[in-house]
Design an enzyme around this catalytic site. Structure first.
Site, PDB file in Angstrom:
ATOM      1  N   ASP B  17       0.716  -0.789  -0.657  1.00  0.00           N
ATOM      2  CA  ASP B  17      -0.053  -0.194   0.382  1.00  0.00           C
ATOM      3  C   ASP B  17       0.740   1.359  -0.083  1.00  0.00           C
ATOM      4  O   ASP B  17       1.902   0.939   0.657  1.00  0.00           O
ATOM      5  CB  ASP B  17      -0.936  -0.141   1.442  1.00  0.00           C
ATOM      6  N   SER B  64       3.731   1.451  -4.694  1.00  0.00           N
ATOM      7  CA  SER B  64       2.775   1.370  -5.117  1.00  0.00           C
ATOM      8  C   SER B  64       2.691   0.327  -6.143  1.00  0.00           C
ATOM      9  O   SER B  64       3.999  -0.425  -6.366  1.00  0.00           O
ATOM     10  CB  SER B  64       2.743   2.376  -6.362  1.00  0.00           C
ATOM     11  N   ARG B  88      -9.245   1.911 -10.748  1.00  0.00           N
ATOM     12  CA  ARG B  88      -9.651   1.638 -11.160  1.00  0.00           C
ATOM     13  C   ARG B  88      -7.769   1.323 -12.501  1.00  0.00           C
ATOM     14  O   ARG B  88      -7.430  -0.510 -13.224  1.00  0.00           O
ATOM     15  CB  ARG B  88     -10.140   2.011 -12.853  1.00  0.00           C
ATOM     16  N   ALA B  90      -4.954   0.909 -11.134  1.00  0.00           N
ATOM     17  CA  ALA B  90      -4.528  -0.512 -10.007  1.00  0.00           C
ATOM     18  C   ALA B  90      -5.210  -1.859 -10.023  1.00  0.00           C
ATOM     19  O   ALA B  90      -5.029  -2.426 -10.486  1.00  0.00           O
ATOM     20  CB  ALA B  90      -4.138   0.384  -8.459  1.00  0.00           C
ATOM     21  N   ARG B  91      -6.911  -1.634 -10.464  1.00  0.00           N
ATOM     22  CA  ARG B  91      -7.406  -2.844 -10.941  1.00  0.00           C
ATOM     23  C   ARG B  91      -7.078  -2.936 -11.765  1.00  0.00           C
ATOM     24  O   ARG B  91      -6.926  -4.847 -11.702  1.00  0.00           O
ATOM     25  CB  ARG B  91      -8.590  -2.800 -10.401  1.00  0.00           C
ATOM     26  N   CYS B 142     -19.041  23.042 -22.330  1.00  0.00           N
ATOM     27  CA  CYS B 142     -19.872  24.606 -22.206  1.00  0.00           C
ATOM     28  C   CYS B 142     -20.783  24.801 -21.284  1.00  0.00           C
ATOM     29  O   CYS B 142     -21.117  25.521 -20.383  1.00  0.00           O
ATOM     30  CB  CYS B 142     -20.697  24.310 -24.033  1.00  0.00           C
TER      31      CYS B 142
END
Lengths: 348, 622
Positions: B17, B64, B88, B90-91, B142
């Site tokens: 982690d 990481s 996402r 990392a997954r 916009c």
């Protein structure tokens, strides 16, 4: 008792706001305040009890009393993470106290080494909710009856190997709120154009809707009459876990303990016998529940304790905070299948 | 949490982690206490877990998982990988690493009261990327710049403004009025005229917002009047926009100062942060935060840039003030700082109990994998309320791999529509290959008979190609690109289709996917589903690609399909045909996004459950 909370101490400290931030954003500040004013009794500090204790302490109740007369064994250390491995021979509640308290210093955690059955009636009256694990059927029935007379929320739960259940009795008139999206009425002047005139669901605004739910006693829940036509008709949709629970509670009453892996052969035999007897007594088909469960109901499995303890813990939180629909009135978990069902047993 | 469950099971393992412990983690991450705030999560988790089970072997990496050091060889050391990720990218990456190493992967996610667990095994089950996941919602330029209609538009605008003034300027994060807004033009020719007109005026396009701000010394009142008065007045001149919408009302700093009243402190019982501020209070907040951020910039020195962080009070104050002032201008109900923090910071509420359930399920699936019982593995969904079949926890049979999956198919292939003249090599690399297709270090060769190398993952080798267009390399309609990511052991063939007709603000389209639709207005469940699949950033539409990962505890909340009834007890609870409930039929329509819709009528109709006709496969969450 819970209604008095807001007059007690309406201000949430900065420390609490920071620590509870992620849950306040989920269930709101009112719910957190109610939790903060609630006192809970937890009987039984086995694997399931430890999970429930952890969940309630982290949630931020006012006080949690850990009640357990049992001693720490080698097995307790495996399924129970609040008890240090060095604490064998100590009282389980006492041994769980330090780690329990460290989870959240803002909660008052007590340890009580007495037997549940030895506690006088008025002992229970100091609590807003009572949670019983590892108790015999008769004891649970008695305490449930006593507590519900005094508007105390009652929860029961156990884990047997891969299986687990939770029961709750929140009283005849449990009121709670649910958050619903708000419909926004059009405000516009005619000059605003057609867009402004439409009523829409404002995704950003919600409203609280008041609801009520009614619960029966544990005695009523366990003494359902299966011989009626209605009961027979509903049998197909009835989780067999309910009958498994009867078997396991009977075993506990007969032997004064749960099935022990060290006594696997005799206990299995006894479980088989009890299964036959229970199904016969309840006048349901002997095919309803087969023997497969027997190999898988020994010992408390820690992941099953986590699942059941999570559901049970959240039910206590919901009941104390009076927010969101409670599960009525049983939850059964089958860890081999990954199945978790909620069902109602009791008079209609 | 499952670290502690696993210890009971008595195995050795590693945890990775990159994050450190924050006080807001303590309501649920029970391996950490107050004294650990600031320390490495992996390290402290290891220490706490060892307390429960001193004999287990744990290695902690404060790093990481996408670090190339953790290559296929590294993954091969493990019998099982379990994810508890929050984004996402990392997954996707771990998905590919586990496919490459052929190691079973247990994927999971949670948010609020919901969660799910699933098992991924190469060749046996779908991989994480077999089903396209909805990409995070973004708003058209916009809407952000000209016609916001919801608080979130104003918040996104305010975050863009932060970057334009204090952070890294991004061409896609413009805050000034969009003169080229097609909605503003009475005639098509008008759009072009307006665009050139503003160039001539010079105030909007030519000078960057940061340069202009610097030239005023970041004077709050001047900034205020430009953003909340002058620019609004400009918008008012684009009168067609306000034909059917309520027009914005400009603010003037001096006027507000003159008519300022002391802020009423409501005696409410909410948190201080939950009070909505008055307009002058917001002006003061704007001023204070600008001044603080200005000093922060000065302290950092020449060429410094700040990165927006929800836990940095002046940064959050700035966004709160700017967003609310804009909401006020556009007649919206304003938001308290508490709510702004949620929206701007993509905060996902999380609690101990949900995570306890999901962790328990992860371990149970893990035990099945380790015992070689893969066929009994399931996807399990945790709901807030029981469904019509009384299930709170719903196990579903795992789907086999998708033959057309662009990741795990034997020869993965995709087709991408883009404009070969307008798409640069850098854009291809960053937007398409990395962002969209989840690669970390792509190498690209053109299938042109010469094996021309377009992009090399080695730093510096192909940098000169970056600003050139794909057409410059002879890439045109029908060209094929061979893309490899050697770290992920992943080879993808990209077919290029040239088009001049892409939607506004859209740079490319992957062929075969349903266009990104806004989810239908529905219960919380649909909202959570659009947060789906672990994109931390997509709790709300993307407000920043550079924001560091925020809250933990992600949610693949794909509370989808019903399962097989394998009661295993007896004939009275008869099994039902599982196939009927699976969404295979949907594959034909190509509407892969609907596979995840609960209210799938075709599946409901097909369900031949012997039980009830009332079984709609609809899970009522409320």
């Amino acid at each position: 008792m819970i209604d008095m909370i807001e007059k007690e101490d309406p201000v949430i400290s900065e420390e609490e706001a920071a620590q509870y931030d992620r849950q306040i954003r989920l269930w709101g500040l009112d719910a957190q305040k109610r939790l903060r004013g609630s006192r809970v009794l937890l009987a039984g500090l086995g694997g399931l009890g430890a999970e429930v204790a952890k969940n309630l302490i982290l949630a931020g109740v006012k006080g949690l009393t850990l009640l357990d007369h049992e001693q720490v064994t080698e097995e307790s250390c495996r399924a129970q993470f609040l008890v240090p491995v060095t604490a064998q021979g100590q009282n389980r509640a006492q041994a769980s106290l330090e780690r329990g308290q460290n989870l959240n210093p803002m909660v008052k955690v007590h340890a009580d080494q007495d037997r549940v059955e030895d506690k006088p009636d008025d002992f229970f009256l100091q609590f807003d909710a009572v949670c019983l694990t590892g108790c015999s059927r008769d004891l649970m029935v008695r305490i449930d009856q006593l507590c519900s007379k005094h508007n105390i929320k009652v929860f029961c739960g156990d884990v047997y190997g891969y299986y687990g259940y939770m029961f709750c009795n929140l009283g005849k008139e449990h009121s709670y709120v649910e958050e619903k999206p708000k419909m926004v009425k059009p405000t516009g002047n005619s000059s605003d154009g057609p867009e402004a005139k439409k009523a829409k669901i404002d995704p950003n605004e919600t409203t609280m809707v008041k609801k009520m739910a009614s619960f029966c006693t544990l005695k009523e829940a366990l003494e359902v009459d299966w011989t009626t036509e209605k009961a027979k008709a509903g049998m197909k949709r009835t989780p067999v876990d309910y009958f498994m629970l009867h078997v396991l509670l009977t075993f506990r009453t007969d032997k004064g303990r749960d099935p022990d892996p060290l006594a696997f052969p005799e206990d299995s035999r006894l479980l088989r016998k009890i299964r036959e007897d229970v199904l016969e007594t309840l006048a349901v088909s002997a095919d309803l529940l087969n023997d497969d469960f027997i190999s898988y109901c020994f010992s408390e499995m820690s992941p099953v304790c986590a699942v059941v303890g999570g559901v049970l813990g959240q039910e206590v939180v919901k009941a104390l905070s009076q927010r969101d629909a409670p599960h009525r009135n049983f939850f059964f978990f089958d860890g081999r299948k990954g199945n978790g069902v909620v069902d109602y047993f009791g008079p209609n | 949490m499952f670290l502690s469950n696993c210890c009971g099971a008595g195995r050795g393992f590693s945890s990775i982690d990159l994050d450190t412990i924050d006080v807001s983690n303590l309501n649920r991450q029970f391996l950490f206490q107050k004294k650990h705030v600031g320390k490495s999560k992996a390290q402290v988790a290891k220490e706490s877990a060892l307390q429960f089970c001193p004999t287990v072997n744990i290695t902690a990496y404060h790093d990481s998982i996408m670090n190339p050091e953790y290559n296929v060889e590294f993954f091969r050391k493990f019998m099982l990988v379990m994810n508890a990720l929050d984004n996402r990218a990392a997954r996707n990456h771990v998905n590919r690493m586990c496919l490459a190493a052929d190691i079973p992967l247990i994927e999971s996610g949670s948010a609020g009261y919901l969660g799910q667990v699933t098992v991924i095994k190469k060749g046996l089950t779908e991989c994480y990327e077999c089903q396209p996941k909805p990409t995070q919602k973004t708003f058209p330029g916009c809407t952000i710049r000209n016609t916001p209609s919801e608080p979130i538009h104003c918040i996104v605008w305010a975050k863009y403004l932060f970057n334009q003034l204090f952070g890294e300027e991004d061409a896609d994060q413009e805050v000034s009025p969009d003169t080229a807004d097609p909605e503003a033009a009475w005639n098509p020719e008008d759009t072009a005229t307006r665009a050139t007109a503003s160039d001539k005026d010079g105030d909007i396009k030519r000078v960057s917002t940061k340069e202009w701000a610097r030239s005023t010394g970041y004077d709050p009142a001047k900034l205020f009047n430009k953003l909340f008065k002058d620019d609004i007045m400009y918008l008012l001149t684009m009168d067609k926009l306000w034909k059917t919408r309520k027009a914005p009302t400009p603010l003037d700093w001096q006027q507000l100062e003159n008519s300022a009243r002391p802020q009423e402190v409501s005696a409410g019982s909410g948190l201080k942060d939950q009070q909505v501020l008055g307009v002058w209070g917001l002006c003061q907040l704007f001023q204070r935060s600008v001044e603080t951020l200005r000093s922060q910039l000065q302290e950092k020195g020449e060429g410094a840039e700040l990165v927006w962080d929800k836990d940095d009070p002046p940064a959050l104050d700035f966004v709160t003030a700017a967003a609310n002032l804009r909401m006020h201008i556009f007649s919206m109900n304003m938001k308290s700082p508490f709510d702004v923090k949620s929206m701007a910071g993509n905060i996902i509420p999380a609690i101990a109990t949900t995570n306890a359930v999901i962790a328990g399920l992860i371990v149970l699936e893990g035990l099945k994998v380790l015992s070689g019982e893969l066929e009994s593995c399931r996807t399990i969904f945790l709901n807030k309320c029981p469904n019509l079949r009384k299930k709170l926890l719903i196990p579903c049979v795992l789907d086999p791999p998708s033959a057309s999956c662009y990741v795990c198919a034997s020869q993965p292939e995709v087709t991408v529509k883009l404009n070969v003249h307008k798409t640069t090599v850098l854009s291809l690399q960053d937007r398409i290959l990395k962002e969209r297709f989840g690669m970390v270090a792509p190498d690209v060769q053109i299938e042109d008979g010469k094996g021309t190398i377009l992009i090399s993952s080695e730093e510096g080798e192909t940098e000169t190609n970056n600003s050139k267009s794909l057409a410059d390399f002879g890439i045109r309609n029908g060209s094929r690109l061979q893309v490899d990511d050697f770290l992920q052991d992943y080879a993808l063939l990209v077919n290029v289709l040239h088009t001049e007709e892409l939607e506004r603000d859209v740079e490319f389209e992957v062929v075969g996917e349903a266009p990104d639709k806004a989810p239908p207005p529905q219960s919380t469940q649909e909202e959570v589903k659009s947060i789906t699949n672990g994109n931390k950033d997509s709790a709300q539409p993307s407000t920043s690609f550079k924001a560091p990962a925020e809250d933990d505890d992600i949610m693949i909340v794909d509370s989808g399909e019903e399962e097989e009834e394998e009661e295993g007890a007896s004939s009275s609870t008869a099994a039902t045909s599982s196939g009927s409930k699976r969404k295979h039929s949907d594959a034909e329509t190509g509407e892969t996004s609907t596979k995840r819709l609960r209210t799938d009528q075709s599946s409901a109709a097909a369900a031949t459950n012997d039980d009830d006709n009332d079984d709609d496969d609809i899970i009522a969450l409320d």
